[in-house]
Design a protein around this motif. Structure first.
Motif, PDB file in Angstrom:
ATOM      1  N   VAL A  88       0.810  -1.229   0.000  1.00  0.00           N
ATOM      2  CA  VAL A  88       0.000   0.000   0.000  1.00  0.00           C
ATOM      3  C   VAL A  88       0.840   1.275   0.000  1.00  0.00           C
ATOM      4  CG1 VAL A  88      -1.856  -1.210   1.185  1.00  0.00           C
ATOM      5  CG2 VAL A  88      -0.201   0.088   2.513  1.00  0.00           C
ATOM      6  N   ARG A  89       2.160   1.135  -0.054  1.00  0.00           N
ATOM      7  CA  ARG A  89       3.005   2.337  -0.032  1.00  0.00           C
ATOM      8  C   ARG A  89       2.665   3.233  -1.219  1.00  0.00           C
ATOM      9  NH1 ARG A  89       7.676   0.004   0.394  1.00  0.00           N
ATOM     10  NH2 ARG A  89       7.625   0.066   2.692  1.00  0.00           N
ATOM     11  N   GLY A  90       2.272   4.455  -0.946  1.00  0.00           N
ATOM     12  CA  GLY A  90       1.925   5.411  -1.992  1.00  0.00           C
ATOM     13  C   GLY A  90       0.529   5.238  -2.546  1.00  0.00           C
ATOM     14  N   ALA A  91      -0.209   4.229  -2.084  1.00  0.00           N
ATOM     15  CA  ALA A  91      -1.561   3.984  -2.596  1.00  0.00           C
ATOM     16  C   ALA A  91      -2.565   4.929  -1.943  1.00  0.00           C
ATOM     17  CB  ALA A  91      -1.975   2.540  -2.330  1.00  0.00           C
ATOM     18  N   GLU A  92      -3.564   5.297  -2.692  1.00  0.00           N
ATOM     19  CA  GLU A  92      -4.625   6.169  -2.191  1.00  0.00           C
ATOM     20  C   GLU A  92      -5.630   5.342  -1.397  1.00  0.00           C
ATOM     21  OE1 GLU A  92      -6.007  10.039  -1.806  1.00  0.00           O
ATOM     22  OE2 GLU A  92      -4.284   9.381  -3.009  1.00  0.00           O
ATOM     23  N   PRO A  93      -5.965   5.760  -0.161  1.00  0.00           N
ATOM     24  CA  PRO A  93      -7.017   5.043   0.582  1.00  0.00           C
ATOM     25  C   PRO A  93      -8.338   5.099  -0.170  1.00  0.00           C
ATOM     26  CG  PRO A  93      -5.760   6.464   2.053  1.00  0.00           C
ATOM     27  CD  PRO A  93      -5.352   6.826   0.652  1.00  0.00           C
ATOM     28  N   ALA A  94      -9.070   3.997  -0.159  1.00  0.00           N
ATOM     29  CA  ALA A  94     -10.364   3.927  -0.829  1.00  0.00           C
ATOM     30  C   ALA A  94     -11.524   4.018   0.150  1.00  0.00           C
ATOM     31  CB  ALA A  94     -10.464   2.632  -1.639  1.00  0.00           C
ATOM     32  N   SER A  95     -11.215   4.124   1.443  1.00  0.00           N
ATOM     33  CA  SER A  95     -12.254   4.267   2.452  1.00  0.00           C
ATOM     34  C   SER A  95     -11.634   4.839   3.715  1.00  0.00           C
ATOM     35  CB  SER A  95     -12.915   2.915   2.767  1.00  0.00           C
ATOM     36  OG  SER A  95     -12.007   2.054   3.426  1.00  0.00           O
ATOM     37  N   ALA A  96     -12.507   5.325   4.585  1.00  0.00           N
ATOM     38  CA  ALA A  96     -12.036   5.811   5.883  1.00  0.00           C
ATOM     39  C   ALA A  96     -11.743   4.622   6.791  1.00  0.00           C
ATOM     40  CB  ALA A  96     -13.097   6.707   6.516  1.00  0.00           C
ATOM     41  N   LEU A  97     -10.922   4.837   7.785  1.00  0.00           N
ATOM     42  CA  LEU A  97     -10.626   3.802   8.766  1.00  0.00           C
ATOM     43  C   LEU A  97     -11.861   3.587   9.641  1.00  0.00           C
ATOM     44  CD1 LEU A  97      -8.327   1.994   9.897  1.00  0.00           C
ATOM     45  CD2 LEU A  97      -7.860   3.820  11.534  1.00  0.00           C
ATOM     46  N   ARG A  98     -12.277   2.328   9.776  1.00  0.00           N
ATOM     47  CA  ARG A  98     -13.425   1.988  10.605  1.00  0.00           C
ATOM     48  C   ARG A  98     -13.019   0.981  11.659  1.00  0.00           C
ATOM     49  NH1 ARG A  98     -18.604   3.239   9.445  1.00  0.00           N
ATOM     50  NH2 ARG A  98     -18.997   4.379   7.522  1.00  0.00           N
ATOM     51  N   GLY A  99     -13.716   1.032  12.792  1.00  0.00           N
ATOM     52  CA  GLY A  99     -13.429   0.096  13.874  1.00  0.00           C
ATOM     53  C   GLY A  99     -14.680  -0.610  14.339  1.00  0.00           C
ATOM     54  N   ALA A 100     -14.496  -1.728  15.026  1.00  0.00           N
ATOM     55  CA  ALA A 100     -15.613  -2.494  15.575  1.00  0.00           C
ATOM     56  C   ALA A 100     -15.149  -3.210  16.832  1.00  0.00           C
ATOM     57  CB  ALA A 100     -16.132  -3.511  14.562  1.00  0.00           C
ATOM     58  N   GLY A 101     -16.103  -3.478  17.746  1.00  0.00           N
ATOM     59  CA  GLY A 101     -15.778  -4.229  18.946  1.00  0.00           C
ATOM     60  C   GLY A 101     -16.321  -3.526  20.183  1.00  0.00           C
ATOM     61  N   PRO A 102     -16.075  -4.124  21.361  1.00  0.00           N
ATOM     62  CA  PRO A 102     -15.392  -5.411  21.530  1.00  0.00           C
ATOM     63  C   PRO A 102     -16.237  -6.558  20.982  1.00  0.00           C
ATOM     64  CG  PRO A 102     -16.338  -4.694  23.612  1.00  0.00           C
ATOM     65  CD  PRO A 102     -16.526  -3.560  22.650  1.00  0.00           C
ATOM     66  N   PHE A 103     -15.543  -7.607  20.487  1.00  0.00           N
ATOM     67  CA  PHE A 103     -16.236  -8.687  19.811  1.00  0.00           C
ATOM     68  C   PHE A 103     -17.001  -9.604  20.740  1.00  0.00           C
ATOM     69  CE2 PHE A 103     -12.815  -8.118  16.472  1.00  0.00           C
ATOM     70  CZ  PHE A 103     -13.649  -7.474  15.588  1.00  0.00           C
ATOM     71  N   ARG A 104     -16.380 -10.010  21.807  1.00  0.00           N
ATOM     72  CA  ARG A 104     -16.979 -11.029  22.664  1.00  0.00           C
ATOM     73  C   ARG A 104     -18.290 -10.537  23.278  1.00  0.00           C
ATOM     74  NH1 ARG A 104     -17.452 -16.413  23.415  1.00  0.00           N
ATOM     75  NH2 ARG A 104     -17.799 -16.941  25.594  1.00  0.00           N
ATOM     76  N   GLN A 105     -19.397 -11.213  22.938  1.00  0.00           N
ATOM     77  CA  GLN A 105     -20.706 -10.923  23.494  1.00  0.00           C
ATOM     78  C   GLN A 105     -21.360 -12.249  23.835  1.00  0.00           C
ATOM     79  OE1 GLN A 105     -21.619  -7.756  24.003  1.00  0.00           O
ATOM     80  NE2 GLN A 105     -19.890  -6.877  22.867  1.00  0.00           N
ATOM     81  N   SER A 106     -22.101 -12.282  24.916  1.00  0.00           N
ATOM     82  CA  SER A 106     -22.686 -13.547  25.354  1.00  0.00           C
ATOM     83  C   SER A 106     -24.146 -13.362  25.738  1.00  0.00           C
ATOM     84  CB  SER A 106     -21.897 -14.094  26.552  1.00  0.00           C
ATOM     85  OG  SER A 106     -22.354 -15.371  26.924  1.00  0.00           O
ATOM     86  N   THR A 107     -24.911 -14.434  25.569  1.00  0.00           N
ATOM     87  CA  THR A 107     -26.338 -14.415  25.905  1.00  0.00           C
ATOM     88  C   THR A 107     -26.688 -15.631  26.756  1.00  0.00           C
ATOM     89  OG1 THR A 107     -26.744 -15.494  23.769  1.00  0.00           O
ATOM     90  CG2 THR A 107     -27.126 -13.132  23.882  1.00  0.00           C
ATOM     91  N   THR A 108     -27.700 -15.476  27.594  1.00  0.00           N
ATOM     92  CA  THR A 108     -28.152 -16.608  28.405  1.00  0.00           C
ATOM     93  C   THR A 108     -28.916 -17.611  27.548  1.00  0.00           C
ATOM     94  OG1 THR A 108     -30.134 -15.359  29.004  1.00  0.00           O
ATOM     95  CG2 THR A 108     -28.252 -15.253  30.518  1.00  0.00           C
ATOM     96  N   ARG A 109     -29.663 -17.096  26.571  1.00  0.00           N
ATOM     97  CA  ARG A 109     -30.302 -17.917  25.552  1.00  0.00           C
ATOM     98  C   ARG A 109     -30.658 -16.989  24.392  1.00  0.00           C
ATOM     99  NH1 ARG A 109     -34.251 -17.510  29.634  1.00  0.00           N
ATOM    100  NH2 ARG A 109     -36.331 -16.872  28.946  1.00  0.00           N
ATOM    101  N   ARG A 110     -31.209 -17.549  23.325  1.00  0.00           N
ATOM    102  CA  ARG A 110     -31.373 -16.783  22.093  1.00  0.00           C
ATOM    103  C   ARG A 110     -32.802 -16.334  21.821  1.00  0.00           C
ATOM    104  NH1 ARG A 110     -26.866 -18.273  23.903  1.00  0.00           N
ATOM    105  NH2 ARG A 110     -27.782 -20.371  23.957  1.00  0.00           N
TER     106      ARG A 110
END
Length: 338
Positions: free
Chosen positions: A221-243
């Motif tokens: 990616v050196r010298g390459a133009e970004p095609a999107s903004a930086l995005r984040g997600a998380g925290p990933f770990r999620q838990s449920t007692t039932r569905r």
């Protein structure tokens, strides 16, 4: 209304499409009116494409023939035996699903759910009354919290993801996965001249620093133009007692999530949406819990196992082990690809 879907991402749209294909009326309530983007690897494994085709959806993208694990000069490749996968921009997947949903008569409502009530006959949320509610409102699901199905998760070891696209020509038709001491970096071609780079790691993950620490990616990616903004997600770990609770069913990330390390979120979410609507169409929501467990068993076991290894002293040995045992590595990939 037969089914109210809370959340208009890919899994929510899939649930609404499933409902219409079963002859049920469906409304989606979602606060965002444009295509929903998200930090993810954007590689659809081979098993996801037939699931989408069954819904009448064929999103544009870049054919992916396998997976390549790389670390410290070592590399092991596995070509999918079950057919090609596809690199698809999250927004392109959303648009294809949304177009199909609209063509089937799914009603789209711009709104937000911050309370719900249910009785023996119906659920009411966001000013809409329906026989059933399917919650597809993501990792930080409001419906999961409102129903009391959320199970607390320890803050220690929480993982996050970041993603950015670049205008560069794809170098391969494989999903490249780079393992470093602190992150996993996923390189996915999503179209001619566009490549997405997603990284997974602990809180505080610095995309630019991690990129600089992987010479092959830094060079790409050196010298390459970004095609999107930086995005984040998380925290990933999620838990449920039932569905499910009464007439409320949780699907996708809202139903609980381990980690994005296997890249299987969309395929598993589609399977959950199918199971949830099948239960609703039979007026037997109590059957969804068993179906959810069955549809997600391999994903949960493989993800938990890989996460245990990635967070242990054997992390640095994962790629060397895959190189030494290519059949084992290929078997794991194929189980995830189905």
């Amino acid at each position: 209304m037969d089914v109210l879907v809370v959340g208009g991402g890919p899994v929510g749209l899939a649930a609404a499409i499933e409902a219409r294909l079963c002859g049920l009326t469906a409304t989606i309530i979602e606060p965002r009116q444009s295509a929903i983007d998200k930090a993810c690897g954007e590689g659809l494994m081979p098993g996801a494409l037939p699931a989408l085709a069954r819904l009448g959806v064929d999103p544009p993208g870049f054919d992916l023939l396998g997976v390549s694990y790389r670390s410290a000069g070592r590399r092991v490749d596995h070509l999918f035996a079950s057919g090609a996968g596809r690199g698809v921009r999250r927004t392109a997947l959303h648009d294809a699903l949304a177009e199909r949903a609209r063509s089937l008569g799914v009603v789209m409502v711009c709104g937000k759910v911050d309370a719900l009530q249910q009785d023996s006959q119906s659920v009411t949320a966001g000013g809409i009354r329906a026989r059933y509610l399917v919650a597809a409102d993501g990792l930080h699901s409001t419906v999961r919290r409102l129903t009391g199905l959320e199970r607390p998760v320890a803050a220690r070891g929480r993982r996050y993801g970041v993603r950015r696209h670049f205008h560069v020509e794809p170098q391969t038709d494989l999903i490249e996965v780079y393992w470093t001491p602190t992150v996993e970096a996923y390189v996915t071609p999503v179209g001619d001249g566009v490549v997405g780079i997603a990284m997974l790691g602990r809180q505080g993950l610095d995309f630019e620093a991690a990129l600089a620490g992987i010479p092959a990616l830094a060079s790409l990616v050196r010298g390459a133009e970004p095609a999107s903004a930086l995005r984040g997600a998380g925290p990933f770990r999620q838990s449920t007692t039932r569905r499910s609770l009464g007439r409320v069913l949780l699907v996708g990330d809202a139903s609980g999530y381990v980690d994005a390390i296997t890249g299987e979120g969309i395929r598993v979410g589609l399977a959950q949406a199918e199971a949830a609507i099948a239960s609703v169409s039979q007026d037997a929501p109590q059957g969804y819990e068993r179906a959810w467990r069955r549809r997600t068993r391999d994903f949960r076991l493989l993800t938990a196992g890989l996460m245990a290894a990635a967070n242990s002293p054997v992390r640095s040995a994962i790629v060397p082990a895959a190189v030494a045992l290519p059949r084992v590595f290929g078997g794991v990939v194929e189980r995830l690809a189905r």
